[in-house]
Design a protein around this motif. Structure first.
Motif, PDB file in Angstrom:
ATOM      1  N   PHE A  11       0.851  -1.189   0.000  1.00  0.00           N
ATOM      2  CA  PHE A  11       0.000   0.000   0.000  1.00  0.00           C
ATOM      3  C   PHE A  11       0.878   1.227   0.000  1.00  0.00           C
ATOM      4  N   LYS A  19       3.920   0.360   2.333  1.00  0.00           N
ATOM      5  CA  LYS A  19       3.806  -0.571   3.457  1.00  0.00           C
ATOM      6  C   LYS A  19       3.483  -1.928   2.828  1.00  0.00           C
ATOM      7  N   ALA A  21       1.812  -5.060   3.190  1.00  0.00           N
ATOM      8  CA  ALA A  21       0.800  -5.643   4.068  1.00  0.00           C
ATOM      9  C   ALA A  21       0.781  -7.160   3.925  1.00  0.00           C
ATOM     10  N   THR A  40      -2.263 -11.921  14.158  1.00  0.00           N
ATOM     11  CA  THR A  40      -2.468 -10.824  15.109  1.00  0.00           C
ATOM     12  C   THR A  40      -3.032  -9.604  14.375  1.00  0.00           C
ATOM     13  N   ASN A  41      -3.396  -8.573  15.113  1.00  0.00           N
ATOM     14  CA  ASN A  41      -3.892  -7.335  14.488  1.00  0.00           C
ATOM     15  C   ASN A  41      -2.854  -6.806  13.509  1.00  0.00           C
ATOM     16  N   GLY A  42      -3.319  -6.472  12.324  1.00  0.00           N
ATOM     17  CA  GLY A  42      -2.415  -5.899  11.333  1.00  0.00           C
ATOM     18  C   GLY A  42      -1.573  -6.924  10.605  1.00  0.00           C
ATOM     19  N   ALA A  43      -1.855  -8.215  10.792  1.00  0.00           N
ATOM     20  CA  ALA A  43      -1.055  -9.259  10.152  1.00  0.00           C
ATOM     21  C   ALA A  43      -1.250  -9.281   8.639  1.00  0.00           C
ATOM     22  N   GLY A  44      -2.439  -8.860   8.181  1.00  0.00           N
ATOM     23  CA  GLY A  44      -2.687  -8.858   6.737  1.00  0.00           C
ATOM     24  C   GLY A  44      -3.873  -9.724   6.318  1.00  0.00           C
ATOM     25  N   LYS A  45      -4.662 -10.172   7.277  1.00  0.00           N
ATOM     26  CA  LYS A  45      -5.787 -11.076   6.966  1.00  0.00           C
ATOM     27  C   LYS A  45      -6.838 -10.391   6.086  1.00  0.00           C
ATOM     28  N   THR A  46      -7.250  -9.205   6.502  1.00  0.00           N
ATOM     29  CA  THR A  46      -8.273  -8.500   5.728  1.00  0.00           C
ATOM     30  C   THR A  46      -7.758  -8.186   4.323  1.00  0.00           C
ATOM     31  N   THR A  47      -6.502  -7.813   4.240  1.00  0.00           N
ATOM     32  CA  THR A  47      -5.925  -7.499   2.934  1.00  0.00           C
ATOM     33  C   THR A  47      -5.963  -8.736   2.034  1.00  0.00           C
ATOM     34  N   GLN A  86     -15.336  -7.096   7.524  1.00  0.00           N
ATOM     35  CA  GLN A  86     -15.010  -6.908   8.944  1.00  0.00           C
ATOM     36  C   GLN A  86     -15.818  -5.759   9.545  1.00  0.00           C
ATOM     37  N   GLU A 163     -13.799 -12.020  10.440  1.00  0.00           N
ATOM     38  CA  GLU A 163     -14.170 -11.938  11.855  1.00  0.00           C
ATOM     39  C   GLU A 163     -15.690 -11.918  12.054  1.00  0.00           C
ATOM     40  N   HIS A 195     -10.032 -13.919  15.577  1.00  0.00           N
ATOM     41  CA  HIS A 195      -9.087 -13.772  16.681  1.00  0.00           C
ATOM     42  C   HIS A 195      -9.370 -14.783  17.765  1.00  0.00           C
TER      43      HIS A 195
ATOM     44  N   ASP B 219      -6.283   2.614  -1.603  1.00  0.00           N
ATOM     45  CA  ASP B 219      -5.577   3.383  -0.575  1.00  0.00           C
ATOM     46  C   ASP B 219      -6.518   3.833   0.529  1.00  0.00           C
TER      47      ASP B 219
HETATM   48  N1  LIG Z   1      -5.545   0.887   2.540  1.00  0.00           N
HETATM   49  C1  LIG Z   1      -4.418   0.767   3.240  1.00  0.00           C
HETATM   50  N2  LIG Z   1      -3.425   1.660   3.126  1.00  0.00           N
HETATM   51  C2  LIG Z   1      -2.289   1.536   3.825  1.00  0.00           C
HETATM   52  N3  LIG Z   1      -2.026   0.519   4.665  1.00  0.00           N
HETATM   53  C3  LIG Z   1      -2.974  -0.403   4.821  1.00  0.00           C
HETATM   54  C4  LIG Z   1      -4.225  -0.336   4.137  1.00  0.00           C
HETATM   55  N4  LIG Z   1      -4.974  -1.408   4.496  1.00  0.00           N
HETATM   56  C5  LIG Z   1      -4.232  -2.088   5.370  1.00  0.00           C
HETATM   57  N5  LIG Z   1      -3.026  -1.506   5.567  1.00  0.00           N
HETATM   58  C6  LIG Z   1      -1.948  -1.983   6.440  1.00  0.00           C
HETATM   59  O1  LIG Z   1      -1.702  -3.336   6.110  1.00  0.00           O
HETATM   60  C7  LIG Z   1      -1.477  -4.108   7.276  1.00  0.00           C
HETATM   61  C8  LIG Z   1      -2.448  -5.282   7.292  1.00  0.00           C
HETATM   62  O2  LIG Z   1      -3.762  -4.807   7.493  1.00  0.00           O
HETATM   63  P1  LIG Z   1      -5.018  -5.771   7.556  1.00  0.00           P
HETATM   64  O3  LIG Z   1      -6.217  -4.916   7.681  1.00  0.00           O
HETATM   65  O4  LIG Z   1      -4.964  -6.705   6.408  1.00  0.00           O
HETATM   66  O5  LIG Z   1      -4.764  -6.553   8.914  1.00  0.00           O
HETATM   67  P2  LIG Z   1      -5.653  -7.643   9.625  1.00  0.00           P
HETATM   68  O6  LIG Z   1      -4.818  -8.860   9.719  1.00  0.00           O
HETATM   69  O7  LIG Z   1      -6.968  -7.758   8.976  1.00  0.00           O
HETATM   70  O8  LIG Z   1      -5.799  -6.989  11.072  1.00  0.00           O
HETATM   71  P3  LIG Z   1      -7.035  -7.011  12.117  1.00  0.00           P
HETATM   72  O9  LIG Z   1      -6.940  -8.278  12.842  1.00  0.00           O
HETATM   73  O10 LIG Z   1      -6.728  -5.859  13.004  1.00  0.00           O
HETATM   74  O11 LIG Z   1      -8.284  -6.848  11.315  1.00  0.00           O
HETATM   75  C9  LIG Z   1      -1.625  -3.168   8.455  1.00  0.00           C
HETATM   76  O12 LIG Z   1      -0.337  -2.779   8.876  1.00  0.00           O
HETATM   77  C10 LIG Z   1      -2.354  -1.977   7.904  1.00  0.00           C
HETATM   78  O13 LIG Z   1      -1.939  -0.804   8.536  1.00  0.00           O
END
Ligand SMILES: Nc1ncnc2c1ncn2[C@@H]1O[C@H](COP(=O)(O)OP(=O)(O)OP(=O)(O)O)[C@@H](O)[C@H]1O
Ligand SMILES: [Mg+2]
Lengths: 279, 219
Positions: A11, A19, A21, A40-47, A86, A163, A195, B219
């Protein structure tokens, strides 16, 4: 069914900075399984889920559905997918029923089928009496139930749940678990993130553990526990893992205030993410 | 919709009837200008709720996940804006006629109004896909639309402006919309150069909006 090959997602953050992700992830999801993404939070699952559902494009790597990429077969693939995001993303101007109706129309369903399916799902989610409420007037848990109902309207073959049981009371959580198992029995493929490790342990046939954008391990919950050691010796805040009961008990007898128990997926998760060790 | 009616009343009915130009009254002069700026404003403002749908409610995701062609989605949104634009144009025209304006009405007139609405609906859509906050959306209105609504040959002829500024203003779509509408309301012919310029803006706007829509979650 779904192949994820060397997928990377970067991203843009501020200016020229990026970053990462999701960092070079490869795995596959088989037909008719319940697959859990843990991290964990921010691991990248949603991405990862957003890439699998075509909302964002991978920076590198490929995703195949039955051997076809999104670009080759966009609408056919999209029709098969159901997505529970989510966060809540209803049209705030519309009622409960209208939101479901909109969804059904976007998937090209016939009027009678639309009506029947909406009634059926509202009943199942115990939302029937809120049918004509504006979505803003539902409680948080009701909104989440409605999100799940909406994703199921067009009878998708693969369901992504990001989630799904966050903020739900224990009864409703059970109900959602039953629903997921029922769907799987009826041939639906399920991909979920959570989680609640316990949730994954009970539901999933296979799980992948994601840490800081990397896939660090992939196994069945039982397989994970077996490879770490089926028996855990816990004393104060240290944990040791053993493959057979005897050595576990022996180790425990040498430690004060220790006990032997079955290893849980949670132990594996913490072991792999927090202590950064590999199996 | 309130602002253009106020302009029409104050500058047109109040001031305009007593000011005589070579070509007719000032009221007759500004009615097409007000139609142009009104179709611009309606186009922009009736589409920018997609900003909230993208950023705050996230309900745009529902369309992006579903098997709907983004082109159809964009076209639907633009047509919705055009419908609103045409309805409000009819209200302006009726009000102007009540105030005693001399207007020639034609199908071409409504076509130009629709085209102008399309262009500014696309401007609004593009901004809604690219800008992060509602405040930034408001700035598009303050720093782009508002100056254009006064400078683009709406309330006064651009012929008297200094060379450099006039060239710049002639690059803006609203100038051409005003000129086209003014020519059509006095029963003149359609100005093909201006029409071509508007068509180019509309096509470019569609292309950029579509691209922005496809990438709006990146983004
Ligand atoms: N649109 C975006 N622009 C910039 N960074 C992003 C964007 N979306 C996600 N990120 C970054 O990518 C990383 C992974 O985010 P993601 O939402 O995939 O985590 P997650 O595993 O779903 O976390 P959670 O358990 O908190 O939902 C994080 O560090 C987040 O800050
Ligand atoms: Mg997430």
């Amino acid at each position: 069914m779904i192949e994820i090959l060397n997928v990377v997602k970067k991203f843009k953050t501020n200016g020229a900075n990026f970053k990462t992700a999701v960092n070079d992830v490869t795995f596959s999801i088989r037909r008719n399984e319940i697959f859990g993404l843990l991290g964990t939070n921010g691991a990248g699952k949603t991405t990862i889920l957003k890439m699998l559902t075509g909302q964002i494009q991978p920076t590198a790597g490929k995703i195949f559905y039955d051997g076809k990429t999104f670009n080759e077969n966009l609408f056919e693939i999209k029709k098969m997918l159901g997505v529970v995001p989510q966060h809540i993303n209803f049209d705030q101007e519309l009622t409960v029923e209208e939101n479901l109706e909109l969804h059904a129309r976007l998937y090209g369903m016939e009027k009678i089928e639309r009506q029947n399916r909406i009634t059926e799902l509202l009943d199942y989610m115990e939302l029937a009496e809120y049918r004509n409420y504006n979505v803003r007037k539902l409680s948080g848990g009701m909104k989440r139930r409605l999100l799940i109902a909406r994703a199921l309207i067009h009878r998708p073959k693969i369901i992504f749940l990001d989630e799904p049981t966050v903020a739900l009371d224990p009864q409703v959580r059970r109900r959602i678990w039953n629903l997921i198992e029922e769907l799987a029995k009826n041939g639906v493929t399920i991909v979920l993130t959570t989680h609640y490790i316990e949730e994954a342990e009970n539901l999933c046939n296979r799980t992948a553990i994601i840490n800081a954008g990397k896939l660090i391990a992939e196994n069945s919950p039982v397989g994970f526990c077996e490879s770490l050691g089926k028996f855990t010796v816990e004393s104060a805040d240290t944990f040791k893992f053993f493959h057979d009961k005897e050595s576990a008990e022996k180790a425990a007898s040498l430690l004060e205030n220790s006990k032997v128990r079955q290893t849980k997926l949670e132990d594996v998760f913490i072991e792999l993410t927090e202590r950064g060790k590999n199996l | 919709m309130v602002a253009p009616l106020l302009y029409l009343t104050a500058f047109g009915w109040g001031l305009g009837r007593s000011v005589q130009l070579q070509s007719g009254t000032y009221l007759d002069f500004i009615v097409p200008g007000i139609m142009a700026l009104n179709s611009m404003n309606i186009g922009f403002h009736s589409i920018i709720s997609v900003h909230a749908e993208r950023v705050y409610h996230k309900s745009l995701e529902e369309y992006l996940i579903s098997p709907i062609d983004p082109k159809s989605f964009l076209t639907g949104k633009i047509l919705g804006a055009v419908l609103k634009g045409l309805i409000s144009s009819v209200i302006i025209i009726l009000t102007a006629l009540i105030f005693g304006a001399n207007l020639t009405l034609s199908a071409e007139l409504f076509f130009v109004l629709a085209l102008n609405t399309v262009i500014f609906a696309e401007v609004g859509f593009y901004a809604a896909m690219r800008l992060a906050t509602y405040e930034e959306m408001a700035q598009v209105n303050t720093y782009i639309l508002l100056p254009m609504s006064f400078m683009c040959g709406t309330f006064f002829s651009t012929a008297t402006l200094p060379e450099g500024l006039r060239f710049f203003i002639n690059c803006l779509p609203l100038t051409h919309a005003s000129q086209l509408l003014r020519s059509l309301t006095v029963g003149g012919s359609i100005l093909f150069d201006s029409l071509l310029i508007l068509a180019i803006f509309a096509a470019l706007g569609f292309f950029l909006s579509l691209k922005a829509l496809k990438k709006c979650q990146e983004d």
